[in-house]
Write an enzyme that holds these catalytic residues in place. Structure first.
Site, PDB file in Angstrom:
ATOM      1  N   LYS A 167       0.938  -1.301   0.002  1.00 16.17           N
ATOM      2  CA  LYS A 167      -0.068  -0.036  -0.011  1.00 16.17           C
ATOM      3  C   LYS A 167       0.818   1.341  -0.010  1.00 16.17           C
ATOM      4  CE  LYS A 167      -3.587   0.101   2.866  1.00 16.17           C
ATOM      5  NZ  LYS A 167      -4.842   0.298   1.993  1.00 16.17           N
TER       6      LYS A 167
HETATM    7  N1  PMP Z   1      -7.154  -3.101  -2.661  1.00 14.91           N
HETATM    8  C1  PMP Z   1      -6.971  -1.999  -2.258  1.00 14.91           C
HETATM    9  C2  PMP Z   1      -6.316  -0.976  -3.516  1.00 14.91           C
HETATM   10  C3  PMP Z   1      -6.934  -1.293  -1.136  1.00 14.91           C
HETATM   11  O1  PMP Z   1      -6.854  -0.142  -0.851  1.00 14.91           O
HETATM   12  C4  PMP Z   1      -7.423  -2.232   0.037  1.00 14.91           C
HETATM   13  C5  PMP Z   1      -7.612  -1.803   1.307  1.00 14.91           C
HETATM   14  N2  PMP Z   1      -6.400  -1.879   2.028  1.00 14.91           N
HETATM   15  C6  PMP Z   1      -7.989  -3.259  -0.285  1.00 14.91           C
HETATM   16  C7  PMP Z   1      -7.726  -4.049  -1.601  1.00 14.91           C
HETATM   17  C8  PMP Z   1      -8.412  -4.514   0.769  1.00 14.91           C
HETATM   18  O2  PMP Z   1      -7.151  -4.843   1.343  1.00 14.91           O
HETATM   19  P1  PMP Z   1      -7.236  -5.310   3.161  1.00 14.91           P
HETATM   20  O3  PMP Z   1      -8.460  -6.374   2.999  1.00 14.91           O
HETATM   21  O4  PMP Z   1      -6.118  -5.469   3.442  1.00 14.91           O
HETATM   22  O5  PMP Z   1      -8.002  -3.913   3.941  1.00 14.91           O
END
Ligand code: PMP
Length: 322
Positions: A167
């Site tokens: 991220k």
């Molecule tokens: N894709 C993106 C682009 C995101 O920003 C997120 C949020 N973190 C997710 C998928 C889902 O990830 P997670 O379940 O780890 O929050």
């Protein structure tokens, strides 16, 4: 999400942040306008949820260690040298959540960033890094319980443009262009295809589809983020519902014709998609797989399922100033 204020619901307590190695009042946690990350998006962050369990008077932080492990993978790629292990980051987080005394659902936002006060330097190896952490009250991110989505005209960046498994702050320009386009056109969320035209993910969520009695989700090779909620859903679908889960490339038209679609993410939880590009998904109502997984998920994240308590870190908020 845009209206979050860093105010504590417990009126006795002033919100604090972890900043430059110490816990300080939130209004003292300030960076210079020359901070590198502000100019170039040179940061990695996480979104972690603390779920308030009213009956127990406790906060349950969901899969915190896995979030910090992903943050540390991001630090490695962006040469962000921060002096903490994932265990230490968990301890810092528990301390701050306890201290801020929230008694409602919260969002925990760690950020590892290029803190160097240098305007023109693109060499990551030369730039100092730091870590900061804030916690804010956080309700329903998507603002709705069912989603009407569109396919974005923007394509998801490719891993060899900006790494897609972490991220990084800068990559969210891509997500924001897609989310803004979708919401200005009256939809709730965008579904983003990759350069090959395969389904990749939502602007801040992973995508799942129920079809032929199986659960399908785009493989990570299609540039989806390895979501922690995605991993949770895969395990629950297999272990609790006995569903086969298939990670593979998915075409846009498969989404139109499937039985159910839902999005998953820390902020978004598990939210059914009932319409895509003005076509009903299934019968246009949340389907049974989506609703059973959603119910299970909500119980687990708030510490109400003893089998999955190992995914939760319990915190009892302080109620009077330390
Ligand atoms: N894709 C993106 C682009 C995101 O920003 C997120 C949020 N973190 C997710 C998928 C889902 O990830 P997670 O379940 O780890 O929050």
């Amino acid at each position: 999400m845009g209206t979050n204020k860093a105010t504590s619901v417990n009126g006795n307590l002033k919100p604090h942040a972890f900043f430059q190695g110490a816990v300080v009042p939130m209004d003292e946690a300030k960076v210079s306008v020359t901070t590198h990350a502000l100019h170039y998006g040179t940061a990695v962050f996480e979104g972690i949820r603390g779920n308030w369990n009213e009956e127990q008077g406790k906060m349950f932080i969901f899969r915190m260690r896995e979030h910090y492990e992903r943050l540390i993978r991001g630090c490695k790629i962006l040469l962000l040298d921060i002096p903490y292990t994932s265990e230490q980051l968990c301890e810092i987080t528990v301390d701050l959540v306890t201290r801020n005394g929230h008694q409602s659902d919260i969002y925990i936002r760690p950020l590892a960033y290029k803190s160097a006060e240098v305007v023109a330097n693109l060499k990551l190896q030369e730039l100092a890094s730091d870590f900061t952490l804030v916690t804010v009250p956080f309700g329903n991110y998507l603002g709705t319980d069912i989603l009407r989505c569109c396919t974005s005209s923007w394509r998801r960046v490719d891993d060899n443009m900006i790494p897609t498994q972490i991220k990084s702050a800068g990559i969210y320009v891509n997500s924001m262009l897609a989310k803004t386009e979708a919401t200005l056109a009256g939809f709730d969320e965008a579904i983003i295809l990759n350069q090959d035209g395969h389904v990749s993910e939502g602007s801040g969520e992973n995508v799942f589809m129920v079809s032929g009695g199986k659960l399908h989700t785009p493989s990570l090779e299609d540039n989806a983020l390895p979501g922690i909620t995605r991993d949770t859903i895969i395990q629950l679908a297999q272990d609790e519902l006995g569903l086969e889960v298939v990670e593979r490339s998915i075409d846009r038209s498969e989404l139109y014709l499937c039985d159910e679609i839902f999005l998953s993410g820390t902020a978004a939880h598990l939210t059914p998609v009932v319409e895509l590009d003005c076509r009903n998904i299934g019968d246009g109502e949340p389907g049974s797989v989506s609703t059973s997984l959603q119910k299970m998920y909500f119980d687990i994240v708030a510490g109400r399922n003893s089998k999955y308590l190992h995914w939760c870190t319990e915190v009892t908020p302080q109620t009077v100033p330390a």
